[in-house]
Enzyme design. Structure first.
Site, PDB file in Angstrom:
ATOM      1  N   ARG A  28      -3.991   2.211  12.285  1.00  0.00           N
ATOM      2  CA  ARG A  28      -3.108   3.116  11.911  1.00  0.00           C
ATOM      3  C   ARG A  28      -3.419   4.573  12.457  1.00  0.00           C
ATOM      4  O   ARG A  28      -2.723   5.523  12.631  1.00  0.00           O
ATOM      5  CB  ARG A  28      -2.939   3.181  10.336  1.00  0.00           C
TER       6      ARG A  28
ATOM      7  N   HIS B 273      -1.109   7.081  14.028  1.00  0.00           N
ATOM      8  CA  HIS B 273      -0.758   8.538  13.666  1.00  0.00           C
ATOM      9  C   HIS B 273      -1.228   9.732  14.572  1.00  0.00           C
ATOM     10  O   HIS B 273      -0.613  10.457  14.359  1.00  0.00           O
ATOM     11  CB  HIS B 273      -1.080   8.642  12.242  1.00  0.00           C
TER      12      HIS B 273
ATOM     13  N   VAL C   4       1.924  12.473  16.872  1.00  0.00           N
ATOM     14  CA  VAL C   4       1.980  14.084  16.613  1.00  0.00           C
ATOM     15  C   VAL C   4       1.868  14.960  17.694  1.00  0.00           C
ATOM     16  O   VAL C   4       3.348  15.188  18.322  1.00  0.00           O
ATOM     17  CB  VAL C   4       0.796  14.579  15.930  1.00  0.00           C
TER      18      VAL C   4
ATOM     19  N   GLY D   3       0.831  13.570  21.053  1.00  0.00           N
ATOM     20  CA  GLY D   3      -0.076  12.772  22.001  1.00  0.00           C
ATOM     21  C   GLY D   3      -1.251  12.112  21.262  1.00  0.00           C
ATOM     22  O   GLY D   3      -1.913  12.731  20.265  1.00  0.00           O
TER      23      GLY D   3
ATOM     24  N   ASP E  96      -4.633  12.485  21.286  1.00  0.00           N
ATOM     25  CA  ASP E  96      -5.420  13.430  21.773  1.00  0.00           C
ATOM     26  C   ASP E  96      -6.598  13.521  20.611  1.00  0.00           C
ATOM     27  O   ASP E  96      -7.422  14.491  20.734  1.00  0.00           O
ATOM     28  CB  ASP E  96      -5.001  14.669  21.638  1.00  0.00           C
TER      29      ASP E  96
ATOM     30  N   SER F 200      -6.340  14.325  17.547  1.00  0.00           N
ATOM     31  CA  SER F 200      -6.172  15.550  16.441  1.00  0.00           C
ATOM     32  C   SER F 200      -6.260  15.210  15.136  1.00  0.00           C
ATOM     33  O   SER F 200      -6.698  15.935  14.278  1.00  0.00           O
ATOM     34  CB  SER F 200      -4.849  16.231  16.698  1.00  0.00           C
TER      35      SER F 200
ATOM     36  N   ASN G 178      -0.532  10.775   6.086  1.00  0.00           N
ATOM     37  CA  ASN G 178      -1.927  10.652   5.940  1.00  0.00           C
ATOM     38  C   ASN G 178      -2.668  10.740   4.665  1.00  0.00           C
ATOM     39  O   ASN G 178      -3.576  10.099   4.574  1.00  0.00           O
ATOM     40  CB  ASN G 178      -2.423  11.343   6.992  1.00  0.00           C
TER      41      ASN G 178
ATOM     42  N   HIS H  12       2.603  -3.593  11.046  1.00  0.00           N
ATOM     43  CA  HIS H  12       2.539  -3.633   9.586  1.00  0.00           C
ATOM     44  C   HIS H  12       2.155  -5.066   8.994  1.00  0.00           C
ATOM     45  O   HIS H  12       2.368  -5.412   7.962  1.00  0.00           O
ATOM     46  CB  HIS H  12       3.601  -3.425   9.172  1.00  0.00           C
ATOM     47  N   THR H  13       1.828  -5.848   9.963  1.00  0.00           N
ATOM     48  CA  THR H  13       1.475  -7.363   9.644  1.00  0.00           C
ATOM     49  C   THR H  13      -0.029  -7.205   8.961  1.00  0.00           C
ATOM     50  O   THR H  13      -0.449  -8.406   8.292  1.00  0.00           O
ATOM     51  CB  THR H  13       1.523  -8.330  10.920  1.00  0.00           C
TER      52      THR H  13
ATOM     53  N   ASP I 252       2.364  -7.365   4.363  1.00  0.00           N
ATOM     54  CA  ASP I 252       3.101  -8.611   4.558  1.00  0.00           C
ATOM     55  C   ASP I 252       2.370  -9.698   3.656  1.00  0.00           C
ATOM     56  O   ASP I 252       1.258  -9.211   3.076  1.00  0.00           O
ATOM     57  CB  ASP I 252       3.483  -9.019   6.020  1.00  0.00           C
TER      58      ASP I 252
ATOM     59  N   THR J 140       0.465 -12.177   4.495  1.00  0.00           N
ATOM     60  CA  THR J 140      -0.856 -12.425   4.965  1.00  0.00           C
ATOM     61  C   THR J 140      -1.656 -11.115   5.742  1.00  0.00           C
ATOM     62  O   THR J 140      -1.839 -11.255   6.840  1.00  0.00           O
ATOM     63  CB  THR J 140      -0.915 -13.588   6.028  1.00  0.00           C
TER      64      THR J 140
END
Length: 321
Positions: A63, A67, A71, A73, A75, A77, A95, A195-196, A240, A242
């Site tokens: 994640r 994320h 924003v 690219g 980079d 940040s 976040n 999101h699995t 999910d 599993t």
């Protein structure tokens, strides 16, 4: 997964072919071969140890890369702490009290710099490699990570709030958001498959389970024990069924109207993405190949290269601070 090696070979071949015709890519998988040949193996060992200690860390590290790229690219940040000159993205809605794994990135940065003898590997590249290694550690596909990003010297909470897809987005909002980042509907469905693995906070799915109609009633009732109508906003539920395995259950759950987030279930709600969700609910080969391809594509979103940005000594702050 007995045929994991076979899928990995297919993924590698498919991604290599797509990159050969990718004019926008300024990155290279061999970027550190001379400057620090042990960089990738060092990152992998720290990631594997972290995921073995706590499997949920794999989703957190994946994640972080998502994320970050959405924003300004890819980079790095998202890793910057608040300061008088940094409006930290860590405090953005998507976040705050949700994205974690920063300490693991710190450990990786220290280990890589020791292996290289000097800070030559950017924090942005670390996030890209960590995302791949986390997926592999949880049973998913591998791919060749493109490298050579440099780190930003700025961050923007406002940009993070405006650009990271929200859990209450409709399908049209999701499609527009991804399109604004150079990603199409297939990328949307495939990358949502991340999101699995992992968990979400009650506050991100409360409206879905109490107010939406496109959710299985038994599933909604189960979630109400975890996420009461009043309070419990930080309580966690798996994305999910599993959540420790990178598999197809995320899509199978959507077909059964068991999507945890409103934005997840929007991918299978009578719209243009339904057929892709159906395919990925049973076709592991297609999902693995397309996920790897879309991860490389996402990793190419506006990278800083050449003499842009810097190579941070600490991922948490700019070098001149």
């Amino acid at each position: 997964m007995a045929s994991h090696g076979y899928f990995s070979v297919l993924v590698h071949a498919f991604v290599f072919a797509s990159l050969a015709t990718s004019a926008f890519s300024q990155l290279s998988p061999n970027y550190y071969d001379y400057a620090c040949p042990n960089a990738l193996s060092t990152i992998k060992s720290v990631v594997e140890a972290a995921v073995q200690k706590e499997y949920r860390m794999g989703a957190s590290l994946l994640r972080l890369h998502f994320h970050d790229c959405f924003v300004n690219g890819c980079d790095g940040s998202i890793l910057l702490d608040p300061s008088p000159t940094i409006d930290s993205e860590k405090n953005a809605f998507a976040n705050f009290q949700s994205v974690r794994g920063f300490e693991v990135v710190d450990d990786i940065k220290q280990a890589v710099d020791e292996a290289c003898g000097t800070p030559v590997v950017s924090c942005a590249d670390i996030l890209a490699v960590v995302a791949r290694d986390s997926v592999v550690a949880l049973g998913g596909p591998t791919w060749e990570v493109q490298l050579g990003r440099r780190d930003s010297t700025t961050a923007s909470k406002e940009a993070a709030d405006a650009n990271i897809p929200a859990p209450f987005f409709s399908l049209s909002q999701l499609i527009t958001n991804f399109k604004n980042h150079g990603l199409d509907e297939k990328d949307l469905v495939v990358l949502s498959g991340g999101h699995t693995i992992g968990y979400a906070r009650c506050v991100t799915f409360k409206d879905h389970i109490y107010n939406d109609s496109n959710i299985d009633p038994n599933f909604a009732q189960y979630l109400k024990y975890i996420c009461p109508r009043n309070g419990g906003d930080l309580n966690l539920a798996p994305l999910d069924s599993t959540a420790a395995n990178f598999d197809l259950n995320y899509y199978s759950n959507l077909v059964q109207k068991n999507g945890l987030l409103h934005s997840d279930q929007e991918l299978f709600n009578g719209g243009s993405t339904d057929e892709l969700v159906k395919q990925y609910s049973y076709d592991t080969e297609a999902f693995y190949v397309e996920f790897a391809n879309s991860m490389v594509k996402m990793g190419n979103i506006q990278p800083l290269t050449g003499d842009q940005g810097e190579i941070r000594v600490s991922c948490r702050k700019v070098n001149n601070y």
